[in-house]
Motif scaffolding. Structure first.
Motif, short mmCIF file in Angstrom:
data_model
loop_
_atom_site.label_atom_id
_atom_site.label_comp_id
_atom_site.label_asym_id
_atom_site.label_seq_id
_atom_site.Cartn_x
_atom_site.Cartn_y
_atom_site.Cartn_z
N UNK A 10 0.84 -1.20 0.00
CA UNK A 10 0.00 0.00 0.00
C UNK A 10 0.88 1.25 0.00
N UNK A 11 2.16 1.08 0.32
CA UNK A 11 3.09 2.21 0.23
C UNK A 11 3.51 2.38 -1.22
N UNK A 12 3.99 1.31 -1.81
CA UNK A 12 4.27 1.29 -3.25
C UNK A 12 4.47 -0.15 -3.65
N UNK A 13 4.50 -0.38 -4.97
CA UNK A 13 4.59 -1.76 -5.46
C UNK A 13 5.80 -1.95 -6.36
N UNK A 66 -9.69 11.25 -19.08
CA UNK A 66 -8.48 10.93 -18.31
C UNK A 66 -7.49 12.10 -18.36
N UNK A 67 -7.02 12.54 -17.19
CA UNK A 67 -5.97 13.56 -17.13
C UNK A 67 -4.79 12.96 -16.36
N UNK A 68 -3.62 12.97 -16.98
CA UNK A 68 -2.43 12.48 -16.28
C UNK A 68 -1.80 13.63 -15.50
N UNK A 69 -1.35 13.30 -14.27
CA UNK A 69 -0.71 14.31 -13.41
C UNK A 69 0.64 13.75 -12.92
N UNK A 70 1.28 14.49 -12.06
CA UNK A 70 2.57 14.06 -11.52
C UNK A 70 2.44 13.26 -10.23
N UNK A 71 1.41 12.45 -10.08
CA UNK A 71 1.28 11.58 -8.91
C UNK A 71 -0.10 11.67 -8.27
N UNK A 72 -0.31 10.81 -7.29
CA UNK A 72 -1.61 10.76 -6.62
C UNK A 72 -1.90 12.03 -5.83
N UNK A 200 -0.28 5.58 -10.18
CA UNK A 200 0.19 4.40 -10.92
C UNK A 200 1.11 3.49 -10.09
N UNK A 201 1.86 4.08 -9.14
CA UNK A 201 2.84 3.23 -8.43
C UNK A 201 2.21 2.27 -7.42
N UNK A 202 0.91 2.41 -7.19
CA UNK A 202 0.24 1.45 -6.29
C UNK A 202 -0.21 0.21 -7.04
N UNK A 203 -0.09 0.24 -8.36
CA UNK A 203 -0.57 -0.89 -9.16
C UNK A 203 0.54 -1.41 -10.08
N UNK A 204 1.76 -1.47 -9.56
CA UNK A 204 2.89 -2.04 -10.29
C UNK A 204 3.28 -1.20 -11.51
N UNK A 205 2.97 0.10 -11.42
CA UNK A 205 3.42 1.04 -12.44
C UNK A 205 4.46 1.97 -11.84
N UNK A 206 4.91 2.97 -12.62
CA UNK A 206 5.96 3.86 -12.13
C UNK A 206 5.45 4.89 -11.12
N UNK A 207 6.36 5.38 -10.30
CA UNK A 207 6.05 6.46 -9.36
C UNK A 207 5.96 7.78 -10.12
N UNK A 208 5.27 8.75 -9.51
CA UNK A 208 5.22 10.08 -10.11
C UNK A 208 4.24 10.20 -11.27
N UNK A 209 3.27 9.31 -11.36
CA UNK A 209 2.20 9.47 -12.35
C UNK A 209 0.86 9.27 -11.64
N UNK A 210 0.04 10.28 -11.71
CA UNK A 210 -1.30 10.20 -11.13
C UNK A 210 -2.34 10.32 -12.23
N UNK A 237 5.32 19.57 -20.04
CA UNK A 237 5.65 18.48 -20.95
C UNK A 237 5.40 17.14 -20.25
N UNK A 238 4.72 16.27 -20.93
CA UNK A 238 4.31 15.01 -20.33
C UNK A 238 5.49 14.14 -19.92
N UNK A 239 5.32 13.43 -18.81
CA UNK A 239 6.26 12.39 -18.39
C UNK A 239 5.91 11.16 -19.23
N UNK A 240 6.45 11.16 -20.46
CA UNK A 240 5.97 10.19 -21.45
C UNK A 240 6.19 8.74 -20.98
N UNK A 241 7.41 8.43 -20.56
CA UNK A 241 7.68 7.04 -20.14
C UNK A 241 6.76 6.66 -18.98
N UNK A 242 6.59 7.58 -18.05
CA UNK A 242 5.72 7.31 -16.89
C UNK A 242 4.28 7.09 -17.32
#
Ligand code: PLP
Length: 391
Positions: A10-13, A66-72, A200-210, A237-242
């Motif tokens: 629940x902290x991160x995956x 859907x809007x992508x942000x820099x984290x939750x 995203x990082x709570x579901x086995x994705x990268x950190x810093x993407x909400x 500018x989008x965090x494309x890889x994230x």
């Protein structure tokens, strides 16, 4: 590969290998700016929009929702502040006493700015009373923000019912669903919830993407202005890889939902039952019936969470507590405090949170390590307790 028994999901995956592979080209070769007109840029734009489609499909909404942000944390800020900014005359907000700090501390700031904030209490099992929610709503309520499931206890709130109550009063409703994607089915199209947020990082994705998922007909004022990215709702500018990783992680979260609610739930239940059986001073905090399939919060009577965590860590087990260490004293978690959990149990509360990367062998091992660590701490405590002077 690590040798840790990682029970802190629940902290991160851990990132899914497929997510890492999908991201790599955008860290190396596909570096163009997705806003550039040239073909190279447009290839990258295509990847961002594919990720948006994956995220939308996972939630059963349309990509433009859907809007992508820099984290939750940022997603929560955009959802809440962006809604408030469009209704400057409404100065009341309804929330709960057990939100994640990214909402809780924002509420404090709103209060400092002159807003009235109603924080709903929970009962001893961490449950919310929908009738109390209804009576908290006022004519000038600008938003109700209620999390979907609690990150410390896993207790699930009835957001469908709460959303309907808010909708009947014409009040925007936001839910922080950071802990529930991939663990509970979420059909955002059917939910009476205007704004949902995820990380995203709570579901086995990268950190810093909400992710903010906006219901059709729900509007926001951007909180970060600049370029025209994300339909002008979140500049930069989008965090494309994230984003590419987050889109795939959301798709995979839905694909693995069944496993999460069966195999992961079975491991959690076996672990919880094993600890309760072997450790008489263990108590489960929170409603065990309406709870995330991966989470158990166990209070060990009269022990300090920090000491338990350190000893577990030495034996290779990663877990968490909700306590914050401030100025040398261990504050009990605000969630357990709101539930009215006795201090002697709250101080020794540990959150174990599993994922699909855990194995039965790890749970077997954890069931040896946890009781022995608790036994050691109890023995230490007995030896250290001061002799009572009668003189
Ligand atoms: N909301 C909840 C319920 C969380 O558990 C978390 C992460 O711990 C967040 C929001 C914040 O997400 P992030 O760390 O990606 O900003």
């Amino acid at each position: 590969m690590s040798d840790w028994i990682y029970l802190d999901n629940n902290a991160t995956t851990q990132m899914d290998d497929r997510v890492v592979e999908a991201m790599l080209p955008f860290l190396r070769d596909q570096y163009a700016n997705p806003s550039s007109v040239h073909h190279f840029g447009q290839q990258v734009r295509h990847a961002v929009e594919t990720a948006r489609e994956q995220a939308a499909a996972a939630l059963n909404v349309r990509p433009r929702q859907i809007i992508f942000t820099g984290g939750g944390t940022e997603a929560n800020h955009l959802a809440i502040l962006g809604t408030l900014a469009l209704q400057p005359h409404r100065r009341h907000v309804v929330t709960t006493a057990v939100e994640h700090d990214s909402v809780r501390r924002l509420m404090k700031r709103l209060e400092d700015d002159g807003y009235r904030v109603t924080r709903l209490d929970v009962d001893s099992l961490g449950r919310l009373d929908p009738a109390a929610f209804e009576s908290a709503l006022a004519d000038d309520t600008a938003i109700a923000t209620i999390m979907h499931a609690n990150n410390e206890t896993g207790v699930i709130f009835p957001i469908e019912q709460l959303g309907e109550i808010a909708a009947a009063r014409g009040i925007p409703f936001h839910t922080d669903a950071t802990q529930t994607l991939g663990k509970l089915p979420i059909d955002a199209k059917q939910l009476p919830v205007g704004l949902l947020t995820f990380a995203s990082h709570k579901i086995h994705g990268p950190k810093g993407v909400g992710i903010v998922c906006l219901q059709r007909g729900t509007y926001l004022q951007p909180q970060i202005v600049g370029g025209h990215q994300e339909r002008d709702l979140r500049a930069g500018t989008e965090n494309v890889a994230g984003i590419v990783g987050a889109g795939l992680a959301m798709q995979l979260a839905v694909e693995h939902l069944h496993e999460e609610t069966t195999r992961v739930a079975a491991m959690r239940d076996r672990m919880e039952a094993g600890v309760l059986k072997r450790v008489p001073i263990a108590h489960v905090n929170g409603d065990r019936e309406h709870r995330l399939p991966n989470t158990t919060n166990i209070g060990f009577e009269a022990l300090e969470a920090e000491a338990i965590l350190m000893l577990l860590s030495q034996q290779g087990v990663c877990a968490s507590s909700g306590s914050a260490c401030s100025s040398g004293s261990l504050e009990p978690s605000h969630v357990l405090e709101a539930m009215g959990i006795e201090e002697r149990i709250a101080h020794g509360a540990i959150r174990f949170s599993l994922s699909r990367f855990n194995t039965d062998a790890e749970i077997d091992r954890a069931l040896e390590i946890i009781p022995s660590a608790i036994g050691k701490l109890q023995a230490l405590q007995l030896n250290e307790s001061p002799t009572i002077s009668t003189g």
